[in-house]
Design a protein around this motif. Structure first.
Motif, short mmCIF file in Angstrom:
data_model
loop_
_atom_site.label_atom_id
_atom_site.label_comp_id
_atom_site.label_asym_id
_atom_site.label_seq_id
_atom_site.Cartn_x
_atom_site.Cartn_y
_atom_site.Cartn_z
N LEU A 297 0.81 -1.19 -0.13
CA LEU A 297 -0.16 -0.10 0.05
C LEU A 297 0.94 1.12 -0.07
O LEU A 297 0.44 2.15 -0.67
CB LEU A 297 -0.97 -0.11 1.41
N ALA A 298 1.89 1.37 0.83
CA ALA A 298 2.80 2.48 0.86
C ALA A 298 3.31 2.89 -0.40
O ALA A 298 3.27 3.94 -1.13
CB ALA A 298 3.85 2.34 1.84
N GLN A 299 3.59 1.58 -1.37
CA GLN A 299 4.25 1.98 -2.53
C GLN A 299 3.01 2.23 -3.68
O GLN A 299 3.41 3.14 -4.66
CB GLN A 299 4.72 0.66 -3.23
N ARG A 300 1.90 1.68 -3.69
CA ARG A 300 0.81 2.08 -4.46
C ARG A 300 0.36 3.46 -4.17
O ARG A 300 0.20 4.27 -4.96
CB ARG A 300 -0.17 0.83 -4.38
N GLY A 301 0.21 3.74 -3.00
CA GLY A 301 -0.12 5.34 -2.62
C GLY A 301 0.86 6.19 -2.92
O GLY A 301 0.42 7.33 -3.46
N ALA A 302 2.16 6.04 -2.87
CA ALA A 302 3.06 6.81 -3.41
C ALA A 302 2.91 7.05 -5.26
O ALA A 302 3.07 8.22 -5.50
CB ALA A 302 4.53 6.29 -3.16
N ARG A 303 2.60 6.07 -5.77
CA ARG A 303 2.67 6.07 -7.26
C ARG A 303 1.31 6.93 -7.54
O ARG A 303 1.46 7.80 -8.35
CB ARG A 303 2.44 4.71 -7.67
N GLU A 402 -6.52 2.90 -0.70
CA GLU A 402 -5.65 3.73 -1.71
C GLU A 402 -6.56 4.95 -1.69
O GLU A 402 -6.16 6.20 -2.12
CB GLU A 402 -5.96 2.86 -2.91
N GLU A 403 -7.97 4.86 -1.42
CA GLU A 403 -8.53 6.26 -1.33
C GLU A 403 -8.05 7.36 -0.31
O GLU A 403 -8.28 8.35 -0.65
CB GLU A 403 -10.22 5.93 -0.97
N ASP A 404 -7.49 6.92 0.83
CA ASP A 404 -6.75 7.66 1.42
C ASP A 404 -5.71 8.51 0.96
O ASP A 404 -5.63 9.67 1.33
CB ASP A 404 -6.56 7.05 2.65
N TYR A 405 -4.92 7.81 0.09
CA TYR A 405 -4.07 8.64 -0.46
C TYR A 405 -4.12 9.36 -1.55
O TYR A 405 -3.76 10.57 -1.84
CB TYR A 405 -3.03 7.37 -1.31
N VAL A 406 -5.48 9.10 -2.22
CA VAL A 406 -5.84 10.15 -3.38
C VAL A 406 -6.46 11.39 -2.53
O VAL A 406 -6.04 12.45 -2.89
CB VAL A 406 -7.22 9.43 -3.91
N TRP A 407 -7.00 11.06 -1.14
CA TRP A 407 -7.53 12.35 -0.48
C TRP A 407 -6.11 13.04 -0.03
O TRP A 407 -5.88 14.49 -0.18
CB TRP A 407 -8.18 11.94 0.81
N GLY A 408 -5.16 12.31 0.42
CA GLY A 408 -3.77 12.94 0.93
C GLY A 408 -3.26 13.65 -0.21
O GLY A 408 -2.64 14.89 -0.03
#
Length: 426
Positions: A297-303, A402-408
């Motif tokens: 998740l850390a890597q997908r979220g970063a991308r 992943e939705e949290d990373y979109v918000w971030g």
């Protein structure tokens, strides 16, 4: 939270039960119950790390563990302490303190990320060999290095660094502040000389709590901080000082007993380790499943965020820096020396724009970003200035998707817009 950690409600309830028990009958709990609970915690974490229970004690945090080792060792003229330029700030200052109070001197190794593992290990070995070559009286006594660097959040080839220390006759002091619960650790196989890892960052234990490992053959070198009732002088004292605490209900080595009580503190976090490990095993599916999810998740979220910002991720060509639950996304902001606030914009090789912020005001801008995240957006994403670039450090956690990373990413994009528009007070 990769900064200070957090824990589920079930662990909070256990934490409060220990605190209430201590408040209800302080003498009974601290003198007689606490040692038994502490032994259970040491056993639980020793199994997780694959080491003997009599090599594990607890300290409040990784900084305390690093201090305990560096301040316990005895230094002679010519002794050196090797560390990298990205050492955690508090530990770097501890090296400076040792330089001020002992004959030891530090040797800083400059390595810039992204780099490959072999490059970093090569620089490490070269620094140690070169220190001995420059002076016949010089020797590297101990090397301090991370499992995962704090800022930027990248994984080190610590296995190779420990092996290099063993080959070169140097004590390895592993600062695994980001360790337990983030990456798989087998200390029985790794065999570092000294190791400390926070349990409150990634293992879901209340703060502060860190597992401190010292193998039996090194325990004579290390004393607790602060010195307390369990300390045994190397020579018999002129006056015997009695220990006011009752003898341990189970046999313990003097070294374990020395760390058992180091003054009146709320050590309830230490006692929550078995519950946290059990929660991870029975509720979340075990260490391997947790780490696999969080690291991916850390890597997908970063991308996701890098694409939203039209930037990139800090990693090397082989991808080893990112093999953990942290990732680092470059912001479209850079820093240079002009005195103006936003002085220019540049284009990188891909044509993406990077806005340049004056080095004079950059720290104030970062402070604004952090304060605004907390006050306005009710979140926190560490932003660091590194080699002229600005990076956001992201954590992969079981409670994120992943939705949290979109918000971030939207939060970061909005804050970047404010910086570019000059709307940040400096």
């Amino acid at each position: 939270s990769g900064s200070f950690g957090t824990y589920p409600k079930q662990i909070r309830e256990q934490f409060l039960r220990f605190q209430l028990a201590s408040e209800a009958r302080p003498d009974h709990f601290i003198r007689f119950d606490y040692p038994n609970y502490l032994d259970a915690s040491r056993l639980a974490v020793s199994k997780l790390l694959n080491v003997d229970v009599d090599t594990i004690v607890f300290v409040p945090n990784a900084t305390t563990g690093v201090n305990t080792v560096l301040r316990s060792l005895r230094y002679e003229p010519g002794d050196k302490i090797v560390y990298f330029n990205f050492i955690y700030g508090a530990c770097g200052k501890t090296v400076h303190y040792i330089e001020e109070t002992t004959p030891a001197r530090g040797i800083k190794i400059d390595v810039d990320f992204p780099c490959e593992d072999d490059e970093l290990v090569g620089a490490f070995k070269e620094a140690i060999v070169d220190a001995a070559r420059r002076s016949g009286e010089s020797r590297v006594r101990v090397a301090v290095f991370d499992s995962i660097v704090s800022l930027p959040g990248v994984r080190l080839p610590f296995e190779k660094l420990v092996q290099a220390c063993r080959e070169l006759g140097v004590y390895s002091l592993m600062d695994a502040a980001h360790g337990i619960g983030n990456i798989s650790l087998d200390l029985g196989a790794l065999n570092p000389d000294f190791f400390v890892s926070n349990c409150h960052k990634w293992l879901y234990v209340p703060r502060g709590c860190a597992a401190f490992y010292v193998p039996r053959h090194h325990q004579h070198l290390i004393t607790s901080m602060p010195t307390s009732h369990g300390f045994i002088p190397s020579a018999p004292p002129a006056v015997n000082i009695p220990n006011p605490l009752p003898p341990s209900p189970t046999p313990k080595t003097p070294w374990i007993a020395m760390f058992e009580f180091v003054g009146t503190l709320d050590n309830s976090p230490y006692l929550c380790v078995p519950a946290a490990i059990a929660y991870r095993q029975h509720v979340l599916g075990g260490e391997a499943k947790i780490m696999s999810y969080c690291q991916a998740l850390a890597q997908r979220g970063a991308r996701i965020i890098a694409e939203m910002l039209d930037t990139d991720i800090l990693d090397n060509a082989t991808g080893t820096l990112g093999k953990c639950c942290l990732s680092n996304v470059r912001l479209p902001i850079g820093t240079t020396s002009p005195s103006r606030y936003v002085s220019a914009k540049e284009q990188d090789g891909s044509g993406a724009e990077t806005y340049i912020v004056s080095a004079r005001v950059a720290p104030n801008v970062v402070n604004y970003l952090h304060q605004t995240m907390v006050d306005e957006f009710k979140t926190f994403i560490p932003v660091i200035l590194y080699r002229g670039n600005w990076y956001a450090r992201l954590s992969g956690q079981v409670y994120l998707e992943e939705e949290d990373y979109v918000w971030g990413g939207k939060v970061l994009r909005e804050l970047v817009k404010r910086v570019i528009a000059g709307k940040v007070p400096v």
